[in-house]
Structure formats: structure tokens, C-alpha cells
Design an enzyme around this catalytic site. Structure first.
Site, PDB file in Angstrom:
ATOM      1  N   ASP A  20      -6.532  -6.857   2.943  1.00  0.00           N
ATOM      2  CA  ASP A  20      -5.347  -7.256   2.183  1.00  0.00           C
ATOM      3  C   ASP A  20      -5.718  -8.099   0.959  1.00  0.00           C
ATOM      4  O   ASP A  20      -6.729  -8.806   0.966  1.00  0.00           O
ATOM      5  CB  ASP A  20      -4.400  -8.038   3.117  1.00  0.00           C
ATOM      6  CG  ASP A  20      -2.997  -8.119   2.557  1.00  0.00           C
ATOM      7  OD1 ASP A  20      -2.659  -7.364   1.622  1.00  0.00           O
ATOM      8  OD2 ASP A  20      -2.213  -8.959   3.055  1.00  0.00           O
ATOM      9  N   ASN A  68       3.751   1.009   4.133  1.00  0.00           N
ATOM     10  CA  ASN A  68       3.305   1.106   2.732  1.00  0.00           C
ATOM     11  C   ASN A  68       3.924   2.294   1.988  1.00  0.00           C
ATOM     12  O   ASN A  68       3.899   2.342   0.756  1.00  0.00           O
ATOM     13  CB  ASN A  68       1.770   1.177   2.638  1.00  0.00           C
ATOM     14  CG  ASN A  68       1.076  -0.127   2.944  1.00  0.00           C
ATOM     15  OD1 ASN A  68      -0.039  -0.151   3.464  1.00  0.00           O
ATOM     16  ND2 ASN A  68       1.724  -1.248   2.636  1.00  0.00           N
TER      17      ASN A  68
HETATM   18  C1  IPE Z   1      -1.146  -4.373   5.606  1.00  0.00           C
HETATM   19  O1  IPE Z   1      -1.064  -4.972   4.351  1.00  0.00           O
HETATM   20  C2  IPE Z   1      -1.531  -2.945   5.470  1.00  0.00           C
HETATM   21  C3  IPE Z   1      -2.868  -2.688   4.916  1.00  0.00           C
HETATM   22  C4  IPE Z   1      -3.763  -3.573   4.648  1.00  0.00           C
HETATM   23  C5  IPE Z   1      -3.150  -1.311   4.698  1.00  0.00           C
HETATM   24  P1  IPE Z   1       0.345  -5.183   3.626  1.00  0.00           P
HETATM   25  O2  IPE Z   1       0.065  -5.917   2.364  1.00  0.00           O
HETATM   26  O3  IPE Z   1       1.066  -3.913   3.510  1.00  0.00           O
HETATM   27  O4  IPE Z   1       1.085  -6.118   4.680  1.00  0.00           O
HETATM   28  P2  IPE Z   1       2.421  -6.976   4.564  1.00  0.00           P
HETATM   29  O5  IPE Z   1       3.520  -6.037   4.265  1.00  0.00           O
HETATM   30  O6  IPE Z   1       2.225  -7.970   3.471  1.00  0.00           O
HETATM   31  O7  IPE Z   1       2.551  -7.643   5.890  1.00  0.00           O
HETATM   32  C1  IPE Z   2      -3.987  -4.195   0.494  1.00  0.00           C
HETATM   33  O1  IPE Z   2      -3.722  -4.910  -0.659  1.00  0.00           O
HETATM   34  C2  IPE Z   2      -4.032  -2.710   0.241  1.00  0.00           C
HETATM   35  C3  IPE Z   2      -2.902  -1.969   0.818  1.00  0.00           C
HETATM   36  C4  IPE Z   2      -1.940  -2.482   1.533  1.00  0.00           C
HETATM   37  C5  IPE Z   2      -2.860  -0.542   0.570  1.00  0.00           C
HETATM   38  P1  IPE Z   2      -2.244  -5.134  -1.177  1.00  0.00           P
HETATM   39  O2  IPE Z   2      -1.891  -4.021  -2.108  1.00  0.00           O
HETATM   40  O3  IPE Z   2      -1.301  -5.344  -0.057  1.00  0.00           O
HETATM   41  O4  IPE Z   2      -2.406  -6.488  -2.010  1.00  0.00           O
HETATM   42  P2  IPE Z   2      -1.427  -7.726  -2.049  1.00  0.00           P
HETATM   43  O5  IPE Z   2      -1.128  -8.122  -0.645  1.00  0.00           O
HETATM   44  O6  IPE Z   2      -0.197  -7.236  -2.773  1.00  0.00           O
HETATM   45  O7  IPE Z   2      -2.170  -8.766  -2.804  1.00  0.00           O
HETATM   46 MG    MG Z   3      -0.710  -6.997   0.985  1.00  0.00          MG
END
Ligand code: IPE
Ligand code: IPE
Ligand code: MG
Length: 244
Positions: A20, A68
């Protein structure tokens, strides 16, 4: 932290990672979110290679959740394109390191090109046996558990399974992750302290490790630090210290 400080006899068998912070990493640099995802792909390679080197048997990476799909279409499209290009690019690395690729999730929802590329790399690496690298794609633990419940219920209905036979092992066998043991160490980057619908059943006794490091900045030293922290813990599984 240096790799030599790790106890080679207590390397976690199964590490799962919630990768993340790509978006925040990009924002901090004044870049578009997609740049963060691109940079994140590089962190994946280092994590995979280090785990294989350390003797981790299963590495499971949360790459895209069922939730997502709610992101803007442009971001989803970029992530899917990135998945395809990474799979193409990383096949030689997987072969060189004797790593077998697997995927869990509702893969039918992925674009056809991604499904095809994924199937090809899975097939090409299926006999590799140093480490299983599993990508959780279009994955949500609740969706997985609902699928398990439906399949088990069907077996009961058809008379091939008695209700009394349903136990932990039966559930394990029906999970997408049936070929792997429970998670030993779960790592989440970016400072968020939540599970976000990842492997709810499989982390029942996992050690949880949260780090502020954003995923694109995650390097070998951070992984070694996480494993070192894991090795310092006492896993009691309900028993007392004295019983261990
Ligand atoms: C969790 O990250 C999913 C992945 C890392 C693929 P998100 O960024 O989607 O999680 P939330 O929604 O902030 O909990
Ligand atoms: C994790 O990084 C990747 C996926 C969930 C696909 P994020 O895209 O959630 O990055 P933040 O949480 O917005 O920084
Ligand atoms: Mg995230």
C-alpha cells in the site's frame, strides 16, 4: 538491517504483503498516481528475489482487491496494463530464481489480455519449486469465503459430505489458497493498520507487521527488518510460554 542478522532456522514459511501507498508516494513527488504504481512494480521484484534468497516458501502479494474495482477507470486500466507488462518482463526473473507463479481472486473479471498473460506465466513456471509467488488479483477474502461456503453446501446437498465432517481442514481445502499453509507474517506498508479484506481466514495466527514506508520505497532492508522483528516474537498459539 543486514541479512546476516537473521536466524536462518526461523524464516517465515509464508509471508503475505499488503502493498500500500503507491498513490501517496506519487503525490509526495508531485506525480500522477500511476507513476506510484510503476515504481511499486520495482519494489515487487526486490521483495520477490529477497524472499526466494532467504528461503521463504510462499510469498503472497495483494495487488488488486475486489474493492479496487471502484477506483476511476483510468487508474484501473493503467494497473491492468502494468500487470500485463510486468508479467512479460518478469518471466525470466521467475525462471532464473525457480519461482512458480500463481494467482488467487475472481480472475474472470480481469481484462482478457491480463488473463491470457497470467495463464501463460503460470503455465510456464508451474514446475518451478523454490518458492510459490501468489498474486492476489481481484481478490477479496469475503468473496473467497462465500465461494467456499457455497461449494461446501453443495457437497452436503449432493451427499458427498456430511455436515459433521466440516472442519478447519475441509475449509482449507476449498479456499483459493488451498495449496499453501497459513500466513506466518503479514506485512502492510504505508502506515495504514487494517486488513482491507485480505486473507481473513488464513491470517488467524499470523504475526502482523505495519511499517510507515510507502510501497514504492520498500527495499530489501525493510523486508529483513520485518523478518527480524518477527523472529523476536514468541508465537504461543494459545499455549503458555512454559509449554513451548
Ligand atoms: C489494499 O489497499 C489493497 C491492495 C493493496 C491491493 P487499498 O489502498 O485498496 O486499501 P484501503 O481501501 O485503503 O483499505
Ligand atoms: C496500493 O497503493 C496499490 C493498490 C491498491 C492497487 P494505493 O494505490 O492504494 O496507494 P494509496 O493508498 O492511495 O497511497
Ligand atoms: Mg491504498
Amino acid at each position: 538491517m543486514a541479512q546476516e542478522l537473521l536466524n536462518p532456522t526461523r524464516i517465515p514459511k509464508h509471508i503475505a504483503v499488503i502493498m500500500d501507498g503507491n498513490g501517496r508516494w506519487a503525490k509526495k513527488q508531485g506525480l500522477m498516481r500511476v507513476r506510484g504504481h510503476e515504481k511499486g512494480a520495482k519494489a515487487v521484484r526486490q521483495t520477490v528475489e529477497t524472499c526466494a534468497e532467504l528461503g521463504v516458501e510462499h510469498l503472497t502479494l495483494y495487488a488488486f482487491s475486489t474493492e479496487n474495482w471502484k477506483r476511476p477507470k483510468l487508474e484501473i486500466d493503467t494497473l491492468m496494463r502494468l500487470l500485463v507488462s510486468s508479467l512479460k518482463k518478469e518471466l525470466p526473473t521467475l525462471q532464473k530464481n525457480n519461482i512458480s507463479l500463481k494467482a488467487v481472486g475472481v480472475l474472470e473479471l480481469l481484462p482478457k489480455t491480463a488473463q491470457r498473460e497470467l495463464a501463460e506465466v503460470i503455465e510456464a513456471t508451474k514446475h518451478n519449486n523454490r518458492m510459490n509467488l501468489t498474486l492476489a488479483l481481484s481478490y477479496g477474502s469475503r468473496e473467497e469465503l462465500i465461494t467456499v461456503i457455497k461449494n461446501v453446501a453443495n457437497q452436503v446437498k449432493e451427499g458427498t459430505l456430511e455436515i459433521e465432517q466440516i472442519d478447519t481442514e475441509v475449509i482449507n481445502q476449498h479456499l483459493y489458497t488451498s495449496y499453501m499453509p497459513d500466513v506466518d507474517l503479514l506485512i502492510r506498508t504505508s502506515g495504514e493498520q487494517r486488513i482491507s479484506n485480505f486473507l481473513l481466514w488464513q491470517i488467524a495466527y499470523a504475526e502482523l507487521y505495519f511499517t510507515e514506508v510507502l510501497w514504492p520505497d520498500f527495499r530489501k532492508e525493510h523486508l529483513v527488518e520485518a523478518i527480524h522483528n518477527y523472529q523476536d516474537r514468541e508465537r504461543r498459539f494459545g499455549k503458555t510460554s512454559e509449554q513451548l
